[in-house]
Structures are given as structure tokens and as C-alpha cells.
Design a protein around this motif. Structure first.
Motif, PDB file in Angstrom:
ATOM      1  N   VAL A 282       0.755  -1.015   0.034  1.00 44.42           N
ATOM      2  CA  VAL A 282      -0.019   0.012  -0.006  1.00 44.42           C
ATOM      3  C   VAL A 282       0.811   1.252   0.083  1.00 44.42           C
ATOM      4  O   VAL A 282       1.938   1.337   0.507  1.00 44.42           O
ATOM      5  CB  VAL A 282      -0.878  -0.001   1.218  1.00 44.42           C
ATOM      6  N   SER A 319      -2.628  -0.034  -4.667  1.00 43.66           N
ATOM      7  CA  SER A 319      -3.469   0.288  -3.324  1.00 43.66           C
ATOM      8  C   SER A 319      -2.955   1.476  -2.640  1.00 43.66           C
ATOM      9  O   SER A 319      -1.836   1.697  -2.467  1.00 43.66           O
ATOM     10  CB  SER A 319      -3.208  -1.093  -2.482  1.00 43.66           C
ATOM     11  N   ARG A 340      -7.251   0.360  -5.656  1.00 42.20           N
ATOM     12  CA  ARG A 340      -7.765   0.059  -4.331  1.00 42.20           C
ATOM     13  C   ARG A 340      -7.744   1.189  -3.228  1.00 42.20           C
ATOM     14  O   ARG A 340      -6.526   1.217  -3.152  1.00 42.20           O
ATOM     15  CB  ARG A 340      -7.384  -1.515  -3.927  1.00 42.20           C
TER      16      ARG A 340
END
Length: 401
Positions: A282, A319, A340
Motif C-alpha cells: 500500500v 493500493s 484500491r
């Protein structure tokens, strides 16, 4: 970090059990005074959307509706333009034929629009209770008293005031009267560089009084200007002398007002750690109003416009954990289905003052205008407006403004 109950495809936010509903809880681990409002209420009248459409069409070009990025979707749907606070104020000034400017934001934003628009235009705030907790942390009498403290310490002559856009017109006027400038989260680096150049440069001994958000001031000074945390002191207006000795004021380079954003102050380094553990790979993207610990732990830091552009340029499948107001994060998730998008905090927290501008208030404002009644007009004192304009014009003259 809870990653349950997606609100839109690709977006994951905390489960309802993680919410702190208004009046039912306070997160004591966050900055003082920060409460989490939980889910937003639905519109009280099911016919409001149609009434809003009819009213907006009836007003036509007489009205220009501005919607801040943090505003709820049901209001953004009727905005002629969206953006951050200063962009919206400039957009209003660029529409001199619009008789009414309906600012769906908070009070200081409407003040800026009133300063920049013509006398023939009227700026309306659909709910006058839509203030800003950060702006309210610096009252004009407190700032004037603080300047007296700097005078008594012998440092006022070597200090340039810089105020964040998220401040009242009176504070902007104070800054203009004392030879300072205004900044946004996008140009704080340029504004601080300009201010230090007025007092000998970053490498000299001059100072900046930065109001009202201590975090933006600290993050900019340390991360972008190369100052140290030890160069920064926090002036607390509730304590005698700001809680600082004359020597501490003399040694400081950045005198930071004790203020913060009630939303961005919630995010913690623990939130960053939890996001990395829950979502491998992420990218953590946060606003510079977050604490220094959070921006240091993040991958990317930038203004609201920067955050939007970062998502626009993001690789499909990437992400992101985003640390800013939830309405904007939800909107980014909805408009970027190839990425995402996660909300960085473990509990849902909207900007409660921004969300006072809801569809009922907007419809009431528009229907009142159609009926010939001007409601909730925001008018800045003429002298304050003149000096605030001096500070804003100085900001517009900064490189890259």
C-alpha cells in the motif's frame, strides 16, 4: 485497521461497529477536541433532490454554486465547480456576472470569496454555523496579544507573520498589516521561503509566526526548508506568554500557533503501521495538516489537489491508504475503480462543520433567493477586507502561485 463493508466498489472503510456516533463517544487518543460524527444522516425530505434541481434551474446564471472537496455528494451534485478553499474563492471572483455566490464550504472560505469578489456580488453560506475548528483556534484578540508578547521579547521586528488560508478574515488582515502573507497547503513552502527571505533567509536568525495550524507549519519548515524540530516552538494563547520564555522566542525560527485540524489530527503513526500490515504494498498518502509523525511515516504528502492528482496518475491495481477527509476519500474511490482505495483511520470521521452545509440548507438558500430573500450573507468588515487583500495579493505574487 478494519477493512470491511465497502461503500463503493474497491473502497473499504471501517465497519459500523467502529463508528463513534455524535454525542456517544470521544477518541481520547486523538488531538484534544476531536470527535467523530459517524455516518451522515439522510436528507429529511425525499423530494429535496427535485426541489434542488428546480431551484438551481430557476436561478440560472444569477447564482454560482461552489462545492468544497470535503462536501457531501448530495451537495456536490449541484455545484458549478469543486475545489479547495482558495481555488473556489478565485473561481467566484472570475464570475463577475453572478449576482449570488453560494459557498458550500465553511465560514472562512465564504469570507475569502467576499474579499475577492466585487461589491455588486453577494456571498451566501447556506448554514452560518458551518465554521472551522482550526480557524476558531486563533481569535484576533489572541493574535494581537501574542504579537505584544513578541514585542516585549524583542523579536517582533525580526518576525514575519504567515497565516494559513484556514483562518478568519481578521487574522488575514492582521497578517497584511504586519507585512506578512497568506498560504495554502500547496504553496506553504514558497510562502515560508518568502517570509524568511524578508528577515535574512533560512540560514539567518529571523523568525516566522505561523498561524493557526502548527502541523502544516512544522512539516513545511522541517521537511521542505531544512529546519529542525528544535527550531520550532509552539505558542499556546491560553498560557501566559504563550507558555514560552523570552529566550525560547529568541532562539526559535518557527513560532507555531497551537492549532490543528480536527480531522487530520486524528490520523496516527499506528494507523500507518496498521495499513501497511493489512494491505501489502500500500502507498500511504496524507495531507500536510497531519502530525509530523504521520507525514514522516507516509509515502507521499500533499494538499487536497495533490492527493487528487496522485490518484489520477496512479497505476491500475495499486493500493492506497489516504489520510484526509472521508467524503473526499469515498469520492476518490468511486472515481478510481482501477485502484484500491482505503481510508487511513480505523474509525469514520467526517468534517462535522463542513457537513453542516447539507441539501436542506442549500435548497432553503436557493428557494429563499427565488422568493426575493437574501439569507445568510457573509460580509467582511471593509478595513479587514482591505488588509486581508494585501496579504492575499502578496500570496498571489509568490513564485508558482
Amino acid at each position: 485497521m478494519s477493512l470491511l463493508t465497502p461503500a463503493v466498489p474497491g473502497f473499504e472503510e471501517p465497519a459500523p461497529s467502529a463508528l463513534l456516533l455524535l454525542g456517544r463517544g470521544v477518541d481520547l487518543a486523538s488531538e484534544r477536541g476531536v470527535e467523530c460524527v459517524g455516518a451522515l444522516p439522510a436528507a429529511s425530505d425525499p423530494d429535496l433532490v427535485e426541489r434542488a434541481r428546480v431551484a438551481r434551474e430557476a436561478l440560472g446564471e444569477r447564482a454560482f454554486v461552489l462545492g468544497h472537496h470535503y462536501q457531501r455528494d448530495e451537495v456536490i451534485a449541484f455545484a458549478d465547480v469543486t475545489g479547495d478553499s482558495f481555488k473556489l474563492a478565485r473561481e467566484a471572483a472570475a464570475r463577475p456576472d453572478a449576482e449570488f455566490i453560494l459557498f458550500c464550504g465553511v465560514h472562512f472560505m465564504a469570507e475569502s470569496a467576499d474579499i475577492l469578489t466585487s461589491d455588486a456580488q453577494q456571498v451566501l453560506l447556506p448554514d452560518l454555523a458551518a465554521g472551522c475548528s482550526m480557524a476558531d483556534m486563533a481569535a484576533i484578540d489572541q493574535v494581537e496579544d501574542a504579537w505584544d508578547v513578541l514585542v516585549d521579547a524583542g523579536v517582533a521586528g525580526d518576525t514575519v507573520p504567515v497565516t494559513y488560508m484556514n483562518s478568519t478574515a481578521a487574522i488575514k488582515a492582521f497578517t497584511g498589516r504586519h507585512g506578512g502573507t497568506v498560504c495554502t497547503s500547496s504553496n506553504a513552502h514558497a510562502a515560508l521561503g518568502w517570509a524568511f527571505d524578508k528577515v535574512g533567509g533560512v540560514g539567518a536568525t529571523g523568525k516566522v509566526l505561523f498561524m493557526p495550524d502548527q502541523h502544516l507549519g512544522r512539516n513545511t519548515a522541517v521537511r521542505q526548508l531544512g529546519l529542525s524540530l528544535e527550531d520550532c516552538v509552539v505558542f499556546d494563547p491560553r498560557r501566559p506568554g504563550g507558555g514560552l520564555t523570552p529566550q525560547e522566542l529568541k532562539d526559535a525560527r518557527m513560532i507555531l500557533w497551537r492549532g490543528h485540524c480536527s480531522v487530520h489530527g486524528r490520523f496516527s503513526a499506528q494507523n500507518v503501521e496498521a495499513a501497511r500490515a493489512a494491505v501489502p504494498g500500500v502507498q500511504v498518502l496524507v495531507h500536510p495538516e497531519c502530525t509530523h509523525e504521520v507525514v514522516t511515516a507516509a509515502d507521499m504528502v500533499g494538499s487536497t489537489e495533490y492527493i487528487i492528482k496522485a490518484l489520477d496518475a496512479a497505476e491500475p491495481g495499486s493500493s492506497w491508504a489516504i489520510g484526509t477527509e472521508l467524503n473526499l476519500v469515498r469520492r476518490l474511490a468511486a472515481t478510481h475503480p482501477a485502484q484500491r482505495v482505503h481510508y487511513l483511520d480505523s474509525t469514520v470521521c467526517f468534517c462535522s462543520t463542513m457537513n453542516r452545509i447539507d441539501l436542506p440548507h442549500l435548497v432553503w438558500t436557493m428557494e429563499s433567493l427565488i422568493a426575493g430573500r437574501v439569507v445568510n450573507r457573509v460580509v467582511v468588515d471593509p478595513d479587514d477586507a482591505r488588509w486581508a487583500r494585501v496579504a492575499l495579493d502578496q500570496m498571489l505574487a509568490l513564485p508558482g502561485a
